[in-house]
Each structure stands twice: as C-alpha cells, then as structure tokens.
Design a protein around this motif. Sequence first.
Motif, short mmCIF file in Angstrom:
data_model
loop_
_atom_site.label_atom_id
_atom_site.label_comp_id
_atom_site.label_asym_id
_atom_site.label_seq_id
_atom_site.Cartn_x
_atom_site.Cartn_y
_atom_site.Cartn_z
N GLU A 129 20.83 41.65 46.26
CA GLU A 129 22.21 41.39 45.86
C GLU A 129 22.90 40.46 46.87
N ILE A 133 24.48 36.80 45.77
CA ILE A 133 25.85 36.40 46.08
C ILE A 133 25.85 35.12 46.91
N GLN A 137 27.49 31.64 45.99
CA GLN A 137 28.40 30.98 46.94
C GLN A 137 28.04 29.50 47.07
N ALA A 154 32.28 33.88 44.47
CA ALA A 154 30.90 34.31 44.26
C ALA A 154 30.83 35.82 44.07
N ARG A 155 31.56 36.56 44.90
CA ARG A 155 31.56 38.01 44.78
C ARG A 155 32.15 38.46 43.44
N TYR A 158 29.72 37.82 40.67
CA TYR A 158 28.61 38.77 40.67
C TYR A 158 29.07 40.17 40.29
#
Length: 213
Positions: A129, A133, A137, A154-155, A158
């Motif tokens: 994970e 991420i 990014q 990005a977070r 996801y």
Amino acid sequence: MAGSSAKKTRNLDRSNWIAAARKALVENGITGISLRRLAEELNATTGAFYWQFSNLEELLEDVRQDWAVRNTAPFTEAIESAGADGWQQYLAYVRVLVFEEEFDPLYDNAIREWAHSSPRTAEVLREIEAFRIEQLQSVFHALGFTGRAALIRARVTYFSQTGYNAMQITETFEERLENIPYYAEVLTDRTTLLELTTSSEVRQELSGNSGRS
C-alpha cells in the motif's frame, strides 16, 4: 481413472497450488485454505503438495507475493506505458481500476481481511500500500502538483479506491463510468472529462479511442 488422476498429480506445479489457494482465499477467507481442501480441489494427494512446498506457511507466503504482484503490476505497467504525461498516467490508472480485467478488488479485500489475523500478511499489505500511494504520488507530480499537495491527493485517491472496494458499492457499470468525470475533477482539478455526457463516451476516453487530444 486412477491413471488419469496420477498423471494430473504429476503435472501439478507450485502455480496450481497458489491458484487454488488464491481462489479459496477470495471465496472463503483464510479459514478456507487447508491442505486437505486444496488437495481435493486439485484432485491431488497431500504428498503431491509436499513435492512443491515444505509446509503450508510456505504456500501462504507465495500467496502473499502472488497478490503483491498480480494486483499491483497492472497499475505499474499501465502508468509506465502512458509515458510522461500526467493526465494520460491518471487515465491509465483509472482504466485498470475500473475495467478490472487484470486487477481483482476481491483479492485486495481478502488480503486486508487476512491481515487482521496475520502479522506477516499485515506487513506485506503495508509495504504494497505504501508503494501504491507512492506510485500515485508520482502521477500527481506529473500532473503538476508538488509536495504535500501531491501526497494528499495520492492518499485520497487510494483511500477512495480501497473504500469503494470494501463497501462493494451497488451501481451499474454504466453508472460507475458516468461518475468518473466527477471523481477526476475532485482529485485532479481537471474538468476535461465533464464534457463527456454518456458512459460510452467515458469508456472510449479511457480506452484511448475517443479521438480527443
């Protein structure tokens, strides 16, 4: 009949056992994986298993690594194939996510559930994970975002993906396609896809057959 079964057993390799374990994990969770059940599924003997593996834990580790590659490599390959353009990278990522031809969200769900009871699985999950991420990014960097802005986007991308899969949201495939332009606007600040008015137009855009530049 006996000769046929013996021949099938001799032809089994590690990949057959991994595939059977993967199927059992997705359908029944980690409790569904037992040597007896796998042998029955493959019409094999437990002895055939020990020709390939030292013990069940060795197979389970192979399942973890199978998931790590099988459910992550498609995104890596799609993003790299898209070239340096961040928008094309983002569309490539979404294409893999939505079409589910190579990526299996149920496999992700099964691994996450298993991680609750397995420290080793939780460790592999954290590593993958973090990689995913970081990969996203880089997509947002290519889109022109920098620093924390790229990281948080990005977070959020996801987290929304994993939440969507975990909740198993009920919607038709057409509805999912029609929602993509709005997700793209929120996550990338781009309104390009809002010009698309039908699910077929979104599908064409993701497939690279829209004729748009």
